[in-house]
Design a protein around this motif. Structure first.
Motif, short mmCIF file in Angstrom:
data_model
loop_
_atom_site.label_atom_id
_atom_site.label_comp_id
_atom_site.label_asym_id
_atom_site.label_seq_id
_atom_site.Cartn_x
_atom_site.Cartn_y
_atom_site.Cartn_z
N GLU A 34 0.58 -1.15 -0.20
CA GLU A 34 0.07 -0.25 -0.01
C GLU A 34 0.87 1.38 0.36
O GLU A 34 0.71 2.14 -0.67
CB GLU A 34 -0.94 0.10 1.39
N ALA A 37 2.14 1.75 -3.87
CA ALA A 37 1.68 2.16 -3.72
C ALA A 37 0.86 4.02 -4.12
O ALA A 37 0.88 4.48 -4.63
CB ALA A 37 -0.01 1.14 -3.91
N VAL A 50 -4.60 0.19 -12.23
CA VAL A 50 -3.82 -0.37 -12.54
C VAL A 50 -2.92 0.22 -11.58
O VAL A 50 -1.67 -0.93 -11.24
CB VAL A 50 -3.18 -0.17 -13.69
N ASN A 52 -2.65 -0.63 -8.34
CA ASN A 52 -2.50 -1.52 -7.44
C ASN A 52 -1.93 -2.37 -7.62
O ASN A 52 -1.32 -3.84 -7.25
CB ASN A 52 -3.29 -1.43 -6.15
N ILE A 53 -2.08 -3.83 -9.06
CA ILE A 53 -1.93 -3.96 -9.58
C ILE A 53 -0.19 -3.93 -9.85
O ILE A 53 0.54 -4.93 -9.74
CB ILE A 53 -2.16 -4.08 -10.09
N PHE A 54 -0.06 -3.56 -10.53
CA PHE A 54 1.76 -2.36 -10.64
C PHE A 54 2.19 -3.04 -9.18
O PHE A 54 3.25 -2.88 -9.39
CB PHE A 54 1.62 -0.67 -11.27
N ILE A 56 1.99 -4.45 -6.95
CA ILE A 56 1.66 -6.09 -6.35
C ILE A 56 3.01 -6.62 -6.76
O ILE A 56 3.78 -7.37 -6.27
CB ILE A 56 0.57 -6.50 -6.74
N VAL A 57 3.13 -6.69 -7.93
CA VAL A 57 3.88 -7.41 -9.67
C VAL A 57 5.19 -7.31 -9.20
O VAL A 57 5.96 -7.55 -9.48
CB VAL A 57 3.02 -7.22 -10.47
N TRP A 60 7.69 -8.09 -7.04
CA TRP A 60 8.32 -9.72 -7.05
C TRP A 60 8.64 -9.46 -8.02
O TRP A 60 9.96 -10.34 -7.80
CB TRP A 60 6.51 -10.40 -7.28
#
Length: 158
Positions: A34, A37, A50, A52-54, A56-57, A60
């Motif tokens: 968060e 983000a 997008v 939040n997806i960015f 998270i991904v 990793w």
């Protein structure tokens, strides 16, 4: 044309440096997506849907590529992926600077926050050079082309 010689020890240092930096950068972002983000959203470059997806991904990907570089597997692929990310990061930082955004770069999480600026651009360009060196030095040498056999004597002895 002059050939660049890639020394194995220099490749080891480059891949470990790049790998460690990205593993370190990913850990806090994975632990607190968060916060990352919020940093990503502050750049105002990608749609809010997008972010939040960015957030998270990307950490990793950074972590896996960093581990691969340290472990010595998928060197070229990992270095190229991280080099691409670094190009995106440099673009994002420069874009924020041009738009006079006084924001945290989001590079290493909240604990190591620093604002966008020339030091971050230079840091990322240095890492980009390291990544490109790693990718180039990790190429498998092309198989030597077989030498053509001397023409065999014809049956008439000529």
């Amino acid at each position: 044309m002059r050939r660049v010689i890639f020394h194995p020890l220099l490749l080891l240092v480059a891949r470990w440096l790049l790998g460690l930096v990205f593993v370190f950068a990913a850990i806090e972002k994975i632990a607190a997506p968060e916060v990352f983000a919020i940093s990503v959203e502050a750049y105002k470059l990608i749609p809010v849907a997008v972010v939040n997806i960015f957030a998270i991904v990307i950490p990793w990907i950074e972590l896996l590529c960093g581990i691969f570089l340290i472990g010595g597997v998928y060197l070229r692929e990992s270095a190229l992926i991280l080099s691409f990310l670094l190009i995106v990061f440099v673009f994002a930082i420069l874009s924020a600077m041009i738009r006079h955004l006084n924001i945290d770069c989001g590079c290493f999480g909240k604990q190591y926050s620093s604002n966008v600026g020339w030091p971050k651009v230079l840091e990322d360009v240095g890492l980009l050079i390291t990544g490109l060196y790693t990718a180039l030095a990790s190429r498998k040498p092309a198989e030597a082309a077989p030498r053509p056999e001397p023409d065999a004597l014809t049956s008439d002895g000529k």
